[in-house]
Design a protein around this motif. Structure first.
Motif, PDB file in Angstrom:
ATOM      1  N   ALA A  74       0.853  -1.187   0.000  1.00  0.00           N
ATOM      2  CA  ALA A  74       0.000   0.000   0.000  1.00  0.00           C
ATOM      3  C   ALA A  74       0.888   1.236   0.000  1.00  0.00           C
ATOM      4  O   ALA A  74       1.720   1.403   0.894  1.00  0.00           O
ATOM      5  N   CYS A  85      -7.128  -1.169   4.379  1.00  0.00           N
ATOM      6  CA  CYS A  85      -6.083  -2.149   4.048  1.00  0.00           C
ATOM      7  C   CYS A  85      -5.606  -2.910   5.280  1.00  0.00           C
ATOM      8  O   CYS A  85      -5.226  -4.083   5.191  1.00  0.00           O
ATOM      9  N   VAL A  89      -6.638  -6.645   3.860  1.00  0.00           N
ATOM     10  CA  VAL A  89      -5.538  -7.489   3.373  1.00  0.00           C
ATOM     11  C   VAL A  89      -5.333  -8.713   4.263  1.00  0.00           C
ATOM     12  O   VAL A  89      -5.354  -9.847   3.778  1.00  0.00           O
ATOM     13  N   LEU A  96       0.101  -7.348   4.737  1.00  0.00           N
ATOM     14  CA  LEU A  96       0.089  -5.959   4.293  1.00  0.00           C
ATOM     15  C   LEU A  96       1.478  -5.339   4.419  1.00  0.00           C
ATOM     16  O   LEU A  96       2.088  -5.368   5.487  1.00  0.00           O
ATOM     17  N   THR A  98       2.936  -1.750   4.129  1.00  0.00           N
ATOM     18  CA  THR A  98       2.708  -0.316   3.971  1.00  0.00           C
ATOM     19  C   THR A  98       4.036   0.354   3.635  1.00  0.00           C
ATOM     20  O   THR A  98       4.987   0.274   4.400  1.00  0.00           O
ATOM     21  N   TYR A 166     -10.017   1.733  -7.251  1.00  0.00           N
ATOM     22  CA  TYR A 166     -10.252   1.085  -5.951  1.00  0.00           C
ATOM     23  C   TYR A 166     -11.733   0.861  -5.680  1.00  0.00           C
ATOM     24  O   TYR A 166     -12.145  -0.231  -5.256  1.00  0.00           O
TER      25      TYR A 166
END
Length: 543
Positions: A74, A85, A89, A96, A98, A166
């Protein structure tokens, strides 16, 4: 009774479930479905709506082939989709990652390849950065693009070839889908890359158990009651926002999103939304305090500010208290999910003089309830240093909120866990009451004529001067002494000071050998989380 009789009682699904913060969302959506969960500009979204969007994201990713152990990256600011997220996720069994939005394209490319990202969710403002990164990596991830109405027109005009919108993507997901619980609480939940200031960044892996425990630890240490209103000044990409995406949800609180940290915006939102809690590095406190008086707003109540990232200068802590903020000082690292040490405040300290209170608050403190072990040790013998407030050693930790390890780096993991403790690389002293105080990173200690000089101590002296807004001290090579302190300073707007004045000021607080031998005035290089990039300054000092 024989121990075997107790041991014979079975561990079964009825009495043992894996710990995970994902269930915080389900509980808050069930108990407080109509409570506001997210605020972003004009947007107000309830817990029912937030929960459904997280599950829709999970199901859409699942249909796209994302499963257990798959990485989804992300590249997003602090917007509602970034919060989604953190649930959607891992609800697929995925991990995830980030990404720091201020990284260069080459480093992002490295992270995508090293983490084997199968999908990337990106804000349109960051599309140009990702576009370059994708030309430098081997990964060919699924691309999902976020169009945030709060972004600028120029940012929203960016497009990424081959990307899916999205909102269209999650519309294909079913909010009624039975999302995937972790099979084991030791399963990975997130991947966080260290800053990589000296070489390639390392991939720090968190597990569901640690994320849940640290999130609860935050509730306790930040004094977070039911329904807090939390302002997102701390990047969610940094240690997963110190686990506050899960903490605030556990208490059915309001996530007030903020794309960029600016003084007037923070004051406006604190007043308008009734903010109760916020987090950040000392630079965020400085930004708040430096906001012009006519742009500050009257706060409806005291705001709890949880600060970490670097030891806050005593002068800044005192100014925050005077401005009406309750400061909670915490300390941690990426490898321990963010904060795992807290300066537990004693009521009797309130009777002490203001300067003494600030000195007490400048200490990092004691372990979180979620951390099982904290000590200051000799790194060679792995034995505790005396609790005399003077003998330096390395901060070491152990417990359930220490990372699984470094992804694909067994040797670095082994070194980090040598002797049964996590080695932080931070140097500190321990006081008789058990509280620890950082003195420096091991690489930041200045060794001058055989004497150790704490750069933090010199910085604290500089911060006591009213004209100093930001200060950093590093080692400068010296033919006679080997190294001497060199100070880099940003002055407050409208204020002046000379190098000679600042050195004379420091002489009131420091031994002569600790005085900065040179003071340079310039804007200091900082990371996106407000940490000063001392490796850059060390290079300048050597030059």
């Amino acid at each position: 009774m024989a121990a075997a009789d107790y041991d014979a009682l079975p561990r079964v699904p009825a009495n043992h479930q894996p710990l995970t913060p994902l269930l915080f969302m389900e509980r808050s959506a069930q108990v407080y479905p109509d409570n506001v969960a997210v605020v972003h500009g004009a947007l107000r979204r309830s817990y029912r709506q937030l929960r459904d969007r997280c599950v829709q994201l999970a199901h859409a990713l699942h249909k796209a082939g994302i499963g257990r152990g798959d990485t989804v990256a992300a590249l997003l600011p602090n917007i509602p989709q970034m919060l989604e997220c953190h649930y959607g996720v891992p609800m697929t069994g995925g991990v995830l990652n980030t990404l720091n939005t201020r990284l260069d394209a080459g480093t992002i490319a490295y992270c995508l390849d090293h983490g084997e990202a199968k999908a990337v969710i990106v804000d349109r403002e960051l599309v140009p950065l990702l576009r370059v990164a994708l030309t430098q990596c081997k990964a060919k991830p699924l691309l999902i693009e976020v169009d945030d109405p709060e972004a600028s027109e120029a940012a929203r005009a960016n497009r990424l070839d081959g990307a899916t919108d999205y909102e269209a993507f999650i519309a294909g997901g079913d909010a009624g889908w039975s999302w995937i619980m972790p099979g084991d609480e030791w399963d990975a939940i997130t991947l966080n890359y260290t800053s990589g200031t000296t070489g390639r960044p390392k991939g720090v892996v968190y597990h569901h158990r640690g994320a849940q425990l640290l999130a609860i630890g935050n509730v306790l240490s930040a004094g977070m009651g039911k329904h807090p209103v939390y302002l997102w000044t701390l990047p969610m990409f940094h240690c997963n926002g110190w686990c506050f995406p899960w903490t605030v949800t556990a208490q059915a609180g309001v996530h007030v999103c903020l794309r960029a940290v600016r003084g007037p915006d923070m004051w406006r939102l604190m007043a308008a939304e009734g903010v109760t809690h916020m987090c950040g590095a000392p630079i965020v406190m400085s930004t708040l305090l430096a906001t012009p008086e006519d742009e500050k707003k009257k706060l409806p109540h005291q705001v709890q500010f949880v600060v970490a990232g670097a030891p806050p200068p005593e002068a800044v802590l005192a100014a925050m208290k005077e401005a009406g903020f309750a400061v909670c000082h915490v300390y941690g690292l990426t490898e321990v999910y963010g904060p795992s040490v807290v300066n537990e405040w004693h009521a009797e300290w309130n009777a002490k003089p203001a300067q003494e209170q600030a000195g007490l608050m400048a200490r990092q403190g004691v372990r979180y309830l979620a951390l099982e072990g904290l000590d200051v040790m000799d790194p060679d013998s792995i034995t505790a240093v005396p609790a005399d407030g003077a003998t330096m050693g390395e901060v070491m930790m152990r417990g359930n909120v220490v990372m699984k390890g470094y992804l694909k780096d067994a040797e670095a993991t082994r070194k980090a866990f040598a002797g049964g403790w996590f080695h932080t690389g931070d140097l500190a002293v321990k006081y008789p009451d058990g509280y620890i105080q950082l003195k420096d990173r091991s690489k930041d200690i200045i060794i001058s004529g055989g004497e150790n000089i704490s750069s933090i101590e010199v910085e604290d002296a500089l911060y006591k001067h009213p004209a100093v807004a930001v200060a950093a001290v590093v080692a400068k090579p010296d033919e006679k002494w080997g190294e001497v302190p060199c100070a880099f300073v940003e002055l407050r707007p409208g204020m002046t000071a000379t190098a000679e004045e600042l050195i004379a000021h420091c002489r009131q607080h420091l031994a002569s050998f600790k005085l900065p031998k040179q003071v340079l005035f310039e804007e200091l290089p900082k990371t996106s989380t407000g940490k000063i990039q001392k490796h850059v300054l060390r290079g300048k000092a050597k030059g």
